[in-house]
Design a protein around this motif. Structure first.
Motif, PDB file in Angstrom:
ATOM      1  N   GLY A  72      13.839   4.350   6.048  1.00  0.00           N
ATOM      2  CA  GLY A  72      15.070   4.946   5.416  1.00  0.00           C
ATOM      3  C   GLY A  72      15.320   4.424   4.153  1.00  0.00           C
ATOM      4  O   GLY A  72      15.883   5.100   3.341  1.00  0.00           O
ATOM      5  N   SER A  73      15.064   3.187   3.993  1.00  0.00           N
ATOM      6  CA  SER A  73      15.489   2.684   2.761  1.00  0.00           C
ATOM      7  C   SER A  73      14.671   1.295   2.500  1.00  0.00           C
ATOM      8  O   SER A  73      13.992   0.850   3.420  1.00  0.00           O
ATOM      9  CB  SER A  73      17.222   2.275   2.596  1.00  0.00           C
ATOM     10  N   MET A  74      15.099   0.540   1.418  1.00  0.00           N
ATOM     11  CA  MET A  74      14.303  -0.464   0.932  1.00  0.00           C
ATOM     12  C   MET A  74      14.666  -1.718   2.029  1.00  0.00           C
ATOM     13  O   MET A  74      13.846  -2.218   2.336  1.00  0.00           O
ATOM     14  CB  MET A  74      14.390  -0.870  -0.506  1.00  0.00           C
ATOM     15  N   PRO A  75      15.926  -1.670   2.150  1.00  0.00           N
ATOM     16  CA  PRO A  75      16.441  -2.898   3.218  1.00  0.00           C
ATOM     17  C   PRO A  75      15.810  -2.705   4.570  1.00  0.00           C
ATOM     18  O   PRO A  75      15.487  -3.684   5.151  1.00  0.00           O
ATOM     19  CB  PRO A  75      17.948  -2.724   3.046  1.00  0.00           C
ATOM     20  N   VAL A  76      15.665  -1.373   5.060  1.00  0.00           N
ATOM     21  CA  VAL A  76      14.960  -1.202   6.269  1.00  0.00           C
ATOM     22  C   VAL A  76      13.785  -1.661   6.257  1.00  0.00           C
ATOM     23  O   VAL A  76      12.969  -2.267   7.164  1.00  0.00           O
ATOM     24  CB  VAL A  76      15.308   0.348   6.885  1.00  0.00           C
ATOM     25  N   LEU A  77      12.861  -1.340   5.164  1.00  0.00           N
ATOM     26  CA  LEU A  77      11.421  -1.819   5.130  1.00  0.00           C
ATOM     27  C   LEU A  77      11.468  -3.173   5.201  1.00  0.00           C
ATOM     28  O   LEU A  77      10.524  -3.783   5.685  1.00  0.00           O
ATOM     29  CB  LEU A  77      10.856  -1.156   3.852  1.00  0.00           C
ATOM     30  N   LEU A  78      12.378  -3.888   4.181  1.00  0.00           N
ATOM     31  CA  LEU A  78      12.208  -5.322   4.180  1.00  0.00           C
ATOM     32  C   LEU A  78      12.391  -5.951   5.610  1.00  0.00           C
ATOM     33  O   LEU A  78      11.726  -6.860   5.913  1.00  0.00           O
ATOM     34  CB  LEU A  78      13.052  -5.788   3.094  1.00  0.00           C
ATOM     35  N   HIS A  79      13.557  -5.356   6.447  1.00  0.00           N
ATOM     36  CA  HIS A  79      13.756  -5.933   7.605  1.00  0.00           C
ATOM     37  C   HIS A  79      12.492  -5.623   8.535  1.00  0.00           C
ATOM     38  O   HIS A  79      12.337  -6.752   9.379  1.00  0.00           O
ATOM     39  CB  HIS A  79      15.109  -5.073   8.223  1.00  0.00           C
ATOM     40  N   SER A  80      11.854  -4.718   8.700  1.00  0.00           N
ATOM     41  CA  SER A  80      10.600  -4.306   9.422  1.00  0.00           C
ATOM     42  C   SER A  80       9.475  -5.324   9.023  1.00  0.00           C
ATOM     43  O   SER A  80       9.054  -5.894   9.713  1.00  0.00           O
ATOM     44  CB  SER A  80      10.289  -2.959   8.970  1.00  0.00           C
ATOM     45  N   LEU A  81       9.270  -5.605   7.774  1.00  0.00           N
ATOM     46  CA  LEU A  81       8.423  -6.707   7.318  1.00  0.00           C
ATOM     47  C   LEU A  81       8.824  -7.732   7.853  1.00  0.00           C
ATOM     48  O   LEU A  81       7.804  -8.767   8.327  1.00  0.00           O
ATOM     49  CB  LEU A  81       8.153  -6.506   6.081  1.00  0.00           C
ATOM     50  N   GLU A  82       9.847  -8.254   7.697  1.00  0.00           N
ATOM     51  CA  GLU A  82      10.236  -9.717   8.016  1.00  0.00           C
ATOM     52  C   GLU A  82      10.222  -9.964   9.673  1.00  0.00           C
ATOM     53  O   GLU A  82       9.548 -11.022   9.890  1.00  0.00           O
ATOM     54  CB  GLU A  82      11.673  -9.712   7.787  1.00  0.00           C
ATOM     55  N   ALA A  84       7.985  -8.451  11.488  1.00  0.00           N
ATOM     56  CA  ALA A  84       6.623  -8.164  11.845  1.00  0.00           C
ATOM     57  C   ALA A  84       5.669  -9.320  11.632  1.00  0.00           C
ATOM     58  O   ALA A  84       4.761  -9.599  12.017  1.00  0.00           O
ATOM     59  CB  ALA A  84       6.221  -6.737  11.134  1.00  0.00           C
ATOM     60  N   GLY A  85       6.199 -10.435  10.679  1.00  0.00           N
ATOM     61  CA  GLY A  85       5.768 -11.625  10.438  1.00  0.00           C
ATOM     62  C   GLY A  85       4.543 -11.361   9.156  1.00  0.00           C
ATOM     63  O   GLY A  85       4.692 -10.547   8.514  1.00  0.00           O
ATOM     64  N   MET A  86       4.037 -12.601   9.030  1.00  0.00           N
ATOM     65  CA  MET A  86       3.081 -12.770   7.480  1.00  0.00           C
ATOM     66  C   MET A  86       2.061 -11.800   7.806  1.00  0.00           C
ATOM     67  O   MET A  86       1.676 -11.385   6.488  1.00  0.00           O
ATOM     68  CB  MET A  86       2.729 -14.212   7.539  1.00  0.00           C
ATOM     69  N   GLY A  87       1.565 -11.608   8.670  1.00  0.00           N
ATOM     70  CA  GLY A  87       0.257 -10.708   8.922  1.00  0.00           C
ATOM     71  C   GLY A  87       0.739  -9.202   8.198  1.00  0.00           C
ATOM     72  O   GLY A  87       0.196  -8.593   7.563  1.00  0.00           O
ATOM     73  N   ALA A  88       2.103  -8.691   8.651  1.00  0.00           N
ATOM     74  CA  ALA A  88       2.479  -7.584   8.008  1.00  0.00           C
ATOM     75  C   ALA A  88       2.492  -7.571   6.545  1.00  0.00           C
ATOM     76  O   ALA A  88       2.094  -6.514   5.829  1.00  0.00           O
ATOM     77  CB  ALA A  88       3.898  -7.106   8.758  1.00  0.00           C
ATOM     78  N   MET A  89       3.180  -8.565   6.146  1.00  0.00           N
ATOM     79  CA  MET A  89       3.265  -8.726   4.570  1.00  0.00           C
ATOM     80  C   MET A  89       2.063  -8.656   4.058  1.00  0.00           C
ATOM     81  O   MET A  89       2.046  -8.251   2.930  1.00  0.00           O
ATOM     82  CB  MET A  89       4.060 -10.068   4.509  1.00  0.00           C
ATOM     83  N   GLU A  90       0.926  -9.372   4.494  1.00  0.00           N
ATOM     84  CA  GLU A  90      -0.271  -9.388   3.815  1.00  0.00           C
ATOM     85  C   GLU A  90      -0.891  -7.972   3.890  1.00  0.00           C
ATOM     86  O   GLU A  90      -1.581  -7.412   2.749  1.00  0.00           O
ATOM     87  CB  GLU A  90      -1.175 -10.047   4.575  1.00  0.00           C
ATOM     88  N   MET A  91      -0.551  -7.253   4.912  1.00  0.00           N
ATOM     89  CA  MET A  91      -1.116  -5.950   4.869  1.00  0.00           C
ATOM     90  C   MET A  91      -0.428  -4.911   4.282  1.00  0.00           C
ATOM     91  O   MET A  91      -1.006  -3.971   3.479  1.00  0.00           O
ATOM     92  CB  MET A  91      -1.107  -5.273   6.436  1.00  0.00           C
TER      93      MET A  91
END
Length: 123
Positions: A72-82, A84-91
């Motif tokens: 929905g927004s950049m804050p929602v994306l960042l919360h989702s990545l946070e 999901a952990g480091m693996g999600a950040m790498e992906m």
């Protein structure tokens, strides 16, 4: 002469704006200025330049032009990545690299020389 493609914003050393979201709850002036500049020129193209990769999703918050990739927004994306952990950040970083939105380079050690030296310490 005016560029037919419109304004271009180049943010060198952009990692200095990473504290848009921080533990103190107060964004830094640098982070607020970077976001304000992007908001003031909504049609401008933006290049984020940094030799420091983002280690935490919140450090990407100032990169408002990245998009939210179906969230929905950049804050929602960042919360989702946070969450999901480091693996999600790498992906996520790999996906950005694949689309050309993120580039990462490594310095070459070709021709570099070093010597191991024992240095005695005294009291």
């Amino acid at each position: 002469a005016e560029d037919k493609h419109g304004a271009l914003i180049i943010l060198d050393e952009c990692h200095k704006a990473k504290n848009l979201i921080n533990e103190a709850g107060q964004p830094t002036k640098t982070a607020m200025a970077v976001v304000a500049l992007q908001d003031a020129l909504p049609q401008a193209r933006v290049v984020y330049c940094s030799a420091t990769g983002a280690s935490e999703p919140k450090n990407l918050a100032y990169m408002t032009r990245l998009g939210s990739f179906g969230h929905g927004s950049m804050p929602v994306l960042l919360h989702s990545l946070e969450g999901a952990g480091m693996g999600a950040m790498e992906m996520f970083a790999l996906g950005l690299k694949a689309t050309g939105a993120y580039m990462c380079r490594s310095l070459s050690y070709a021709g570099a020389e070093f010597e191991v030296t024992d240095c005695p310490l005294s009291d």
